[in-house]
Design a protein around this motif. Sequence first.
Motif, PDB file in Angstrom:
ATOM      1  N   GLY A   1       0.809  -1.211   0.000  1.00 17.73           N
ATOM      2  CA  GLY A   1       0.000   0.000   0.000  1.00 17.73           C
ATOM      3  C   GLY A   1       0.842   1.262   0.000  1.00 17.73           C
ATOM      4  N   ALA A   2       2.092   1.150  -0.417  1.00 15.85           N
ATOM      5  CA  ALA A   2       3.021   2.290  -0.437  1.00 15.85           C
ATOM      6  C   ALA A   2       2.584   3.321  -1.483  1.00 15.85           C
ATOM      7  N   ASP A   3       3.247   4.459  -1.464  1.00 15.02           N
ATOM      8  CA  ASP A   3       2.990   5.509  -2.438  1.00 15.02           C
ATOM      9  C   ASP A   3       3.677   5.219  -3.771  1.00 15.02           C
ATOM     10  N   LEU A   4       4.870   4.618  -3.691  1.00 11.10           N
ATOM     11  CA  LEU A   4       5.639   4.264  -4.884  1.00 11.10           C
ATOM     12  C   LEU A   4       6.114   2.825  -4.770  1.00 11.10           C
ATOM     13  N   GLY A   5       6.146   2.127  -5.890  1.00 10.87           N
ATOM     14  CA  GLY A   5       6.701   0.783  -5.940  1.00 10.87           C
ATOM     15  C   GLY A   5       7.898   0.761  -6.865  1.00 10.87           C
ATOM     16  N   ILE A   6       8.918   0.032  -6.462  1.00 14.28           N
ATOM     17  CA  ILE A   6      10.143  -0.080  -7.256  1.00 14.28           C
ATOM     18  C   ILE A   6      10.405  -1.550  -7.545  1.00 14.28           C
ATOM     19  N   GLY A   7      10.777  -1.819  -8.785  1.00 13.92           N
ATOM     20  CA  GLY A   7      11.210  -3.153  -9.173  1.00 13.92           C
ATOM     21  C   GLY A   7      12.530  -3.054  -9.906  1.00 13.92           C
ATOM     22  N   LEU A   8      13.483  -3.859  -9.508  1.00 12.99           N
ATOM     23  CA  LEU A   8      14.782  -3.923 -10.178  1.00 12.99           C
ATOM     24  C   LEU A   8      15.003  -5.368 -10.600  1.00 12.99           C
ATOM     25  N   GLU A   9      15.363  -5.579 -11.855  1.00  7.54           N
ATOM     26  CA  GLU A   9      15.497  -6.938 -12.382  1.00  7.54           C
ATOM     27  C   GLU A   9      16.738  -7.031 -13.263  1.00  7.54           C
ATOM     28  N   GLY A  10      17.473  -8.107 -13.067  1.00  8.15           N
ATOM     29  CA  GLY A  10      18.624  -8.396 -13.908  1.00  8.15           C
ATOM     30  C   GLY A  10      18.311  -9.535 -14.845  1.00  8.15           C
TER      31      GLY A  10
END
Length: 170
Positions: free
Chosen positions: A62-71
């Motif tokens: 339920g955060a304000d921003l979501g981050i995804g990092l993928e290699g």
Amino acid sequence: MKIAIGTKNPAKVKAANLATKELGGELLSVNVPSGVSEQPFSDEETMDGALNRARNALKETGADLGIGLEGGVVRTPYGLFICNWGALVTKAGESFIAGGARIKLPEEVAQELFGGRELGPVMDEYTKKQDIRKSEGAVGIFSNGRITRDRMFEHVMELLIGQYEYSKRA
């Protein structure tokens, strides 16, 4: 502001800490599925993994921003290269995508991946170390430590944060 990253990987979390420094707020780290194969084998699949992680982190917390990092890795006429992608998504449904550095993998490592293995375990065997993906990563090994995995993803984070900030100017 709450910012969620869809991983517990220390190298990625360290890179995502830039968001809390630049944007303020609290960083939440959660394990969420990427929705792609364990070893993404194209830019598109790696981008999908980053977007899925960002969206899933947002939904989970339920955060304000979501981050995804993928290699991942990308096959080219010049050999197999690592690739890395990031995504930042907002509650309002905006999404931002950015990619980072690439470096060619040695043929013996590439052959293992073509055989169906994942880069992390292959790198552990190749270097005779454990959890390379959580520290310097393949990029750190093959750049002789000049660029480590967290620094590689920090560049991606800078690009994501910059795009997000720019969108707020309008």
